[in-house]
Design a protein around this motif. Structure first.
Motif, mmCIF file in Angstrom:
data_model
loop_
_atom_site.group_PDB
_atom_site.id
_atom_site.type_symbol
_atom_site.label_atom_id
_atom_site.label_comp_id
_atom_site.label_asym_id
_atom_site.label_seq_id
_atom_site.Cartn_x
_atom_site.Cartn_y
_atom_site.Cartn_z
ATOM 1 N N ILE A 75 -15.216 -7.992 -0.445
ATOM 2 C CA ILE A 75 -13.976 -8.284 -1.169
ATOM 3 C C ILE A 75 -12.849 -7.504 -0.508
ATOM 4 O O ILE A 75 -12.920 -6.283 -0.388
ATOM 5 C CB ILE A 75 -14.077 -7.886 -2.649
ATOM 6 C CG1 ILE A 75 -15.234 -8.627 -3.325
ATOM 7 C CG2 ILE A 75 -12.769 -8.192 -3.379
ATOM 8 C CD1 ILE A 75 -15.497 -8.181 -4.749
ATOM 9 N N ASN A 76 -11.818 -8.213 -0.063
ATOM 10 C CA ASN A 76 -10.630 -7.579 0.510
ATOM 11 C C ASN A 76 -9.492 -7.767 -0.480
ATOM 12 O O ASN A 76 -9.004 -8.876 -0.680
ATOM 13 C CB ASN A 76 -10.278 -8.206 1.860
ATOM 14 C CG ASN A 76 -9.209 -7.408 2.595
ATOM 15 O OD1 ASN A 76 -8.331 -6.804 1.980
ATOM 16 N ND2 ASN A 76 -9.285 -7.396 3.910
ATOM 17 N N TYR A 77 -9.065 -6.646 -1.093
ATOM 18 C CA TYR A 77 -8.049 -6.719 -2.134
ATOM 19 C C TYR A 77 -6.632 -6.826 -1.581
ATOM 20 O O TYR A 77 -5.691 -7.114 -2.317
ATOM 21 C CB TYR A 77 -8.142 -5.488 -3.049
ATOM 22 C CG TYR A 77 -9.392 -5.432 -3.887
ATOM 23 C CD1 TYR A 77 -9.524 -6.215 -5.024
ATOM 24 C CD2 TYR A 77 -10.444 -4.591 -3.546
ATOM 25 C CE1 TYR A 77 -10.671 -6.168 -5.802
ATOM 26 C CE2 TYR A 77 -11.603 -4.537 -4.319
ATOM 27 C CZ TYR A 77 -11.701 -5.322 -5.445
ATOM 28 O OH TYR A 77 -12.840 -5.269 -6.217
ATOM 29 N N THR A 78 -6.474 -6.571 -0.284
ATOM 30 C CA THR A 78 -5.122 -6.496 0.266
ATOM 31 C C THR A 78 -4.862 -7.480 1.401
ATOM 32 O O THR A 78 -3.838 -7.397 2.064
ATOM 33 C CB THR A 78 -4.842 -5.069 0.780
ATOM 34 O OG1 THR A 78 -5.877 -4.689 1.696
ATOM 35 C CG2 THR A 78 -4.810 -4.076 -0.348
ATOM 36 N N ILE A 79 -5.771 -8.414 1.636
ATOM 37 C CA ILE A 79 -5.610 -9.302 2.780
ATOM 38 C C ILE A 79 -4.383 -10.201 2.641
ATOM 39 O O ILE A 79 -3.745 -10.566 3.622
ATOM 40 C CB ILE A 79 -6.887 -10.149 2.983
ATOM 41 C CG1 ILE A 79 -6.861 -10.825 4.358
ATOM 42 C CG2 ILE A 79 -7.048 -11.179 1.860
ATOM 43 C CD1 ILE A 79 -8.173 -11.462 4.739
ATOM 44 N N ASP A 80 -4.025 -10.584 1.388
ATOM 45 C CA ASP A 80 -2.861 -11.436 1.193
ATOM 46 C C ASP A 80 -1.694 -10.697 0.545
ATOM 47 O O ASP A 80 -0.661 -11.288 0.234
ATOM 48 C CB ASP A 80 -3.227 -12.654 0.336
ATOM 49 C CG ASP A 80 -3.766 -12.255 -1.035
ATOM 50 O OD1 ASP A 80 -3.912 -11.040 -1.279
ATOM 51 O OD2 ASP A 80 -4.042 -13.153 -1.848
ATOM 52 N N GLY A 81 -1.856 -9.402 0.337
ATOM 53 C CA GLY A 81 -0.763 -8.604 -0.213
ATOM 54 C C GLY A 81 -0.703 -8.563 -1.721
ATOM 55 O O GLY A 81 0.229 -7.983 -2.287
ATOM 56 N N PHE A 82 -1.686 -9.152 -2.416
ATOM 57 C CA PHE A 82 -1.657 -9.181 -3.875
ATOM 58 C C PHE A 82 -2.876 -8.464 -4.441
ATOM 59 O O PHE A 82 -3.995 -8.645 -3.960
ATOM 60 C CB PHE A 82 -1.637 -10.619 -4.395
ATOM 61 C CG PHE A 82 -0.440 -11.406 -3.939
ATOM 62 C CD1 PHE A 82 0.841 -11.012 -4.284
ATOM 63 C CD2 PHE A 82 -0.597 -12.541 -3.157
ATOM 64 C CE1 PHE A 82 1.948 -11.733 -3.862
ATOM 65 C CE2 PHE A 82 0.499 -13.269 -2.729
ATOM 66 C CZ PHE A 82 1.780 -12.860 -3.086
ATOM 67 N N LEU A 83 -2.647 -7.667 -5.476
ATOM 68 C CA LEU A 83 -3.732 -6.956 -6.155
ATOM 69 C C LEU A 83 -3.509 -7.064 -7.660
ATOM 70 O O LEU A 83 -2.445 -6.702 -8.160
ATOM 71 C CB LEU A 83 -3.769 -5.481 -5.740
ATOM 72 C CG LEU A 83 -4.814 -4.602 -6.438
ATOM 73 C CD1 LEU A 83 -6.224 -5.080 -6.100
ATOM 74 C CD2 LEU A 83 -4.645 -3.144 -6.051
ATOM 75 N N ARG A 84 -4.516 -7.580 -8.357
ATOM 76 C CA ARG A 84 -4.377 -7.749 -9.807
ATOM 77 C C ARG A 84 -4.951 -6.547 -10.538
ATOM 78 O O ARG A 84 -6.026 -6.052 -10.211
ATOM 79 C CB ARG A 84 -5.087 -9.019 -10.269
ATOM 80 C CG ARG A 84 -4.659 -9.459 -11.673
ATOM 81 C CD ARG A 84 -5.509 -10.591 -12.179
ATOM 82 N NE ARG A 84 -6.825 -10.111 -12.608
ATOM 83 C CZ ARG A 84 -7.786 -10.894 -13.086
ATOM 84 N NH1 ARG A 84 -7.586 -12.195 -13.167
ATOM 85 N NH2 ARG A 84 -8.957 -10.390 -13.444
ATOM 86 N N ASN A 85 -4.218 -6.101 -11.544
ATOM 87 C CA ASN A 85 -4.672 -5.031 -12.424
ATOM 88 C C ASN A 85 -4.824 -5.591 -13.823
ATOM 89 O O ASN A 85 -4.179 -6.587 -14.190
ATOM 90 C CB ASN A 85 -3.677 -3.869 -12.431
ATOM 91 C CG ASN A 85 -4.075 -2.770 -11.463
ATOM 92 O OD1 ASN A 85 -4.849 -1.888 -11.793
ATOM 93 N ND2 ASN A 85 -3.556 -2.839 -10.256
ATOM 94 N N GLU A 86 -5.613 -4.936 -14.621
ATOM 95 C CA GLU A 86 -5.805 -5.387 -16.002
ATOM 96 C C GLU A 86 -6.254 -4.224 -16.874
ATOM 97 O O GLU A 86 -6.776 -3.216 -16.385
ATOM 98 C CB GLU A 86 -6.851 -6.501 -16.077
ATOM 99 C CG GLU A 86 -8.216 -6.089 -15.567
ATOM 100 C CD GLU A 86 -9.200 -7.248 -15.551
ATOM 101 O OE1 GLU A 86 -10.310 -7.066 -16.108
ATOM 102 O OE2 GLU A 86 -8.863 -8.311 -14.997
ATOM 103 N N PHE A 87 -6.011 -4.361 -18.180
ATOM 104 C CA PHE A 87 -6.525 -3.380 -19.135
ATOM 105 C C PHE A 87 -6.641 -4.053 -20.501
ATOM 106 O O PHE A 87 -6.039 -5.109 -20.761
ATOM 107 C CB PHE A 87 -5.625 -2.136 -19.205
ATOM 108 C CG PHE A 87 -4.221 -2.406 -19.679
ATOM 109 C CD1 PHE A 87 -3.888 -2.351 -21.025
ATOM 110 C CD2 PHE A 87 -3.216 -2.705 -18.764
ATOM 111 C CE1 PHE A 87 -2.591 -2.603 -21.458
ATOM 112 C CE2 PHE A 87 -1.916 -2.947 -19.182
ATOM 113 C CZ PHE A 87 -1.598 -2.892 -20.533
ATOM 114 N N LEU A 88 -7.443 -3.459 -21.364
ATOM 115 C CA LEU A 88 -7.681 -3.994 -22.707
ATOM 116 C C LEU A 88 -6.965 -3.169 -23.754
ATOM 117 O O LEU A 88 -6.801 -1.942 -23.600
ATOM 118 C CB LEU A 88 -9.178 -4.006 -23.023
ATOM 119 C CG LEU A 88 -10.074 -4.971 -22.246
ATOM 120 C CD1 LEU A 88 -11.539 -4.718 -22.595
ATOM 121 C CD2 LEU A 88 -9.701 -6.409 -22.551
#
Length: 280
Positions: free
Chosen positions: A169-182
């Motif tokens: 998994i490459n989190y930065t290959i397209d420049g977008f990184l998703r974050n989430e929390f509950l």
């Protein structure tokens, strides 16, 4: 033991008898290694325009440098009078390859995997990747392993074959990184209004992407005492590859959401534990 001493005596006598050749061999060895180091830098500069990936350039340069050093050592052995050793090295190359195939299978596999990674380029230097539950930033691609610095500062040496044979998994290959929390809201809460408040709060936080990557809120589950909402938002990893940068934005988003919900009088209850007493 006597045979070992005889071998050392043989090599010692050979060095004395070929002292001039030995000195020349040392000079050749020195020059050869200098050429190898220079060739490494030259290779990096020559293929810089063809390969944008820094890791690939370094890997190819390491291979070329290693080949030059091996040739230099063989020439050195020949010059100092160890022709029999050189002959054995060259003559036994086929046998050595056969032995390596079995005894050093992992080394060969990792080497070939490194070549594939160098040319396929599934990641670049400082990309945030995940492989086999190891999450971190790529620091170096070597002949045998890839060095990854985890988000908690550990340097992990991951075999190249593991990266090739496992999901990557490459989190930065397209420049977008998703974050989430509950977060959990009371069952009596107005969910439509709560979702609107959360989205407005997240959207106003600096560093959060809007437009096609705008924030979203979904109902995750109905828990025992709360309705759990999942808050999703995107970050631009091209602005910074630092994990602290991403965590800083995430922290600010959570603070802003908490403040906005509190100001709008939403309740965020804790888990309720029911205790029953029975008469014996």
């Amino acid at each position: 033991m006597d045979k070992l001493i005889e071998k050392f005596q043989f090599y010692y006598d050979a060095i004395l008898q070929n002292a001039p050749s030995f000195l020349i061999g040392v000079v050749v060895l020195f020059i050869g290694f200098a050429i190898a180091n220079f060739g490494k830098k030259l290779t990096e500069n020559r293929i810089k325009s063809k390969l944008q990936n820094t890791l690939s350039r370094l890997f190819i340069a390491q291979i070329i440098s290693g080949i030059i050093k091996i040739i230099t050592v063989v020439i050195f052995l020949d010059l100092v009078g160890f022709q029999n050793i050189t002959t054995k090295i060259l003559a036994g190359a086929g046998i050595l390859t056969f032995v390596i195939g079995f005894a050093f299978k992992d080394i060969g596999e990792n080497f070939l995997a490194g070549i594939l990674l160098a040319f396929k380029s599934p990641f670049k230097e400082n990309d945030l990747i995940e492989t086999e539950k190891v999450i971190g930033y790529v620091k170096e691609l070597r002949i045998r392993e890839t060095i990854i610095k985890t988000t908690d500062g550990k340097d992990v040496f991951v075999p190249n074959s593991q990266i090739i044979n496992s999901p990557l998994i490459n989190y930065t290959i397209d420049g977008f990184l998703r974050n989430e929390f509950l977060l959990g809201l009371d069952y009596s809460s107005d969910l439509s209004k709560a979702i609107q408040v959360i989205i407005e709060s997240v959207s106003k936080t600096e560093g959060v992407l809007l437009g096609g990557k705008k924030p979203a809120v979904i109902i995750d589950e109905f828990a025992a005492s709360t309705i759990n909402l999942k808050v999703l938002f995107w970050l631009d990893t091209f602005k910074s590859s630092s994990k602290s940068y991403h965590l800083g934005i995430r922290t600010q988003v959570m603070k802003n959401v908490l403040l906005a919900l509190t100001e709008n009088e939403f309740s965020l209850p804790s888990n309720i534990v029911e205790v029953k007493q029975y008469e014996g």
